[in-house]
Write a protein that holds these residues in place. Structure first.
Motif, PDB file in Angstrom:
ATOM      1  N   THR A   1      -0.285   5.760   8.852  1.00 30.74           N
ATOM      2  CA  THR A   1       0.302   4.365   8.204  1.00 30.74           C
ATOM      3  C   THR A   1       0.955   3.871   9.269  1.00 30.74           C
ATOM      4  O   THR A   1       1.682   4.191  10.094  1.00 30.74           O
TER       5      THR A   1
ATOM      6  N   ARG B   1       6.491   7.638   0.751  1.00 26.69           N
ATOM      7  CA  ARG B   1       6.972   6.476  -0.369  1.00 26.69           C
ATOM      8  C   ARG B   1       7.697   5.300   0.267  1.00 26.69           C
ATOM      9  O   ARG B   1       8.440   5.468   1.105  1.00 26.69           O
TER      10      ARG B   1
ATOM     11  N   GLU C   1       0.880  -1.236  -0.122  1.00 25.88           N
ATOM     12  CA  GLU C   1       0.043  -0.038   0.067  1.00 25.88           C
ATOM     13  C   GLU C   1       0.998   1.367   0.024  1.00 25.88           C
ATOM     14  O   GLU C   1       1.808   1.288   0.597  1.00 25.88           O
ATOM     15  N   GLN C   2       0.407   2.151  -0.646  1.00 26.86           N
ATOM     16  CA  GLN C   2       1.233   3.434  -0.888  1.00 26.86           C
ATOM     17  C   GLN C   2       0.421   4.582  -0.228  1.00 26.86           C
ATOM     18  O   GLN C   2      -0.590   5.220  -0.755  1.00 26.86           O
TER      19      GLN C   2
ATOM     20  N   LEU D   1      11.081   3.583   3.912  1.00 28.80           N
ATOM     21  CA  LEU D   1       9.979   4.641   3.686  1.00 28.80           C
ATOM     22  C   LEU D   1      10.758   5.821   3.662  1.00 28.80           C
ATOM     23  O   LEU D   1      11.613   6.221   4.504  1.00 28.80           O
TER      24      LEU D   1
END
Length: 570
Positions: A254, A225, A219-220, A432
């Motif tokens: 996230t 990123r 998942e983005q 990330l």
């Protein structure tokens, strides 16, 4: 041809006289000259003559045991002819055939004496023996090669023995020869190949299982990123239990997780799959990281008490600008700032999952714009004979110079740490980046917040604030109206059921509009079915109907946040 001159001589032995009892000139041999020493033991002693024995009778005439045979009783041709192995005798620098035994002739056909090995024995070329025979002939030392294959599929283990050493050639000016002995190991080679094929299939199955349990596509998140890589270790079938995952929690937040189940094999991969599934389920509860690990700890002990696992669970909130994480015996998160400085998140760290009896705690590490964070398993930094801290330090040095997209950083870290396809341990890396945005890209990301002070009069102020902000962000009229309606319902729900302090936050990304209302009451709302006569209870149902998604969570300092999202058109 005098075959005796080509007979094999073993180091430390002497050539016996051709006939026992005579010297080289045919005269009777004296004791110790050319005779075979008497063997020790019962066969070496002759019984003493009895009273009735004839002293002149042969040794076995009195009924005693016969004398044992000696090597001179057999010819070399007779010995080699009865060997089950394949034997070929060559002489000269071009390896001309002097003799092949029956087993060799049965396997490859009769070979006429005098033909060269290169011209008349293609099997020797197939086995790659001609250079080896040259080496044996030059050095006078034996050589052995194992499981060489011929064109017809047969496999042989071959030994090449020199028949005359360099000293003999200097003395006799004779080129010498090579004795080639081949043992047929076709059955063994085929069994070994079947075993290797079975191991390859087993490994492919295990790796397929491992990869199928990992996310097929990450998942983005809007604000990060993310890239990850997994490489199984070694060439055996015992893959490990490394895993990673990226979980969007809503409202721009996230969760990132990486872990490693101790041990190897399909069992470790199966435990890994169960833990990964549990992490995703617990993450949907939007719990703090240490509470997620607390739940995983109990589950790991229930799955298999003999299996323990390390894990780090982190949550990124774009409004806070840092990672909140908890670690269960895992290696520290590394963060590289925009200027190349690398920071290490050391504390807090608890014991691995499955050990029980430990209260995990959460820590934080800053993740400002332009920074890069790396989560990894021990296969990346652990080496035999080295302290693991040295491997982490090497990773820090590699990360300080690693720039580019997250996938590029993953690849560079693997290369810098010397991880190849032959690496003996599984490796998982999760990278990330929190990009720093400027120019037109920055215009797609905005935040606006309002403190909700006072009583019921805060509701119209919130609606007016939302209308102005959404209009300034140039949203379509329909989306702006839905956003104002959602703001009104969330604020009204908080004013009725929550406690101060209260705060409204509007946030837009390049993909969605996010509306959050925070208050001091930790009671989480739930969607319920309102009856016709009910005057309240429809607010969350309205939010769930008009928004793309909604949710709620408790805040670390007490209280709660209720949020909803709208997908932006295009």
């Amino acid at each position: 041809m005098n075959f005796t001159r080509w007979s094999a001589r073993f180091p430390g032995t002497q050539r016996r006289a051709a006939a026992r009892g005579t010297d080289g000139g045919g005269s009777p041999a004296r004791r110790g000259e050319g005779s075979v020493p008497a063997a020790r033991g019962e066969y070496g002693r002759q019984p003493a003559p009895g009273p009735g024995d004839d002293p002149a009778a042969p040794p076995d005439a009195s009924g005693g045991p016969p004398a044992p045979p000696v090597p001179e009783d057999f010819s070399v041709r007779e010995i080699l002819g009865h060997l089950p192995g394949l034997v070929a005798l060559t002489y000269g620098a071009d390896h001309r055939i002097a003799y092949v035994n029956d087993a060799y002739a049965a396997a490859f056909g009769h070979r006429a004496p005098g033909v060269t090995a290169a011209g008349g024995c293609p099997e020797l070329s197939d086995l790659g023996l001609l250079p080896l025979m040259d080496q044996v002939l030059r050095s006078g030392r034996p050589r052995t090669v194992k499981s060489r294959r011929t064109k017809d599929g047969g496999s042989y283990t071959v030994s090449c023995l020199p028949l005359d050493g360099p000293a003999h050639r200097e003395r006799t000016e004779r080129p010498g020869g090579v004795l080639v002995h081949a043992a047929d190991v076709t059955d063994h080679a085929e069994a070994a190949e079947r075993l290797r094929a079975s191991e390859r299939r087993h490994r492919e199955t295990a790796v397929t299982l491992q990869r199928s349990l990992l996310p097929q596509e990450l998942e983005q998140p809007d604000d990060l990123r993310v890239a990850a890589t997994y490489q199984p270790g070694g060439a055996d079938a015992a893959v490990g239990g490394d895993w990673y995952d990226v979980i969007t929690l809503g409202a721009g937040r996230t969760a990132l997780v990486i872990g490693d189940v101790m041990g190897r094999g399909v069992r470790a991969a199966a435990v890994m799959g169960q833990l990964r599934t549990a992490v995703r389920a617990y993450a949907r509860l939007d719990l703090p990281p240490h509470e997620v690990l607390q739940l995983l700890d109990g589950l790991a002990a229930e799955i298999d008490a003999s299996q323990i696992a390390t894990c780090v669970y982190a949550v990124h909130d774009p409004n806070e600008g840092h990672l909140v994480y908890a670690s269960a015996g895992h290696l520290p998160i590394l963060v590289r700032d925009e200027d190349g400085t690398v920071r290490r998140a050391d504390d807090p760290t608890g014991p691995p999952l499955g050990t029980g009896g430990w209260l995990h705690t959460s820590g934080t590490i800053a993740l400002p714009p332009g920074s890069t964070a790396v989560l990894y398993t021990d296969g990346l930094v652990e080496r035999r004979g080295e302290d693991i801290d040295e491997g982490v330090a090497a990773l820090e040095r590699a990360l300080s110079g690693a720039t580019g997209a997250p996938q590029v950083v993953c690849d560079r870290l693997l290369r810098s740490l010397g991880v190849t396809a032959e690496h003996d341990d599984d490796v998982a890396v999760l990278v990330l980046q929190h990009p720093s945005r400027t120019g037109s890209d920055a215009e797609l990301f905005h935040n606006a917040a309002l403190d909700l002070l006072g009583g019921v009069e805060a509701a119209p102020r919130a609606r007016a604030f939302a209308t102005g902000v959404l209009s300034s962000w140039r949203f379509p009229v329909e989306l702006r109206d839905l956003g104002v309606l959602a703001t009104s319902e969330l604020v009204a729900n908080s004013l009725k059921h929550g406690t101060p302090p209260m705060r409204l936050r509007l946030r837009r990304t390049d993909r969605r509009l996010i509306i959050e209302v925070t208050d001091g009451d930790d009671h989480l709302p739930r969607r319920r079915r309102a009856e016709t006569e009910d005057e309240a209870g429809r607010g969350i149902s309205i939010i769930a109907t008009i928004a793309s998604s909604w949710g709620s969570r408790r805040t670390p300092g007490g209280g709660k946040t209720v949020w909803c999202e709208f997908a932006l058109p295009g």
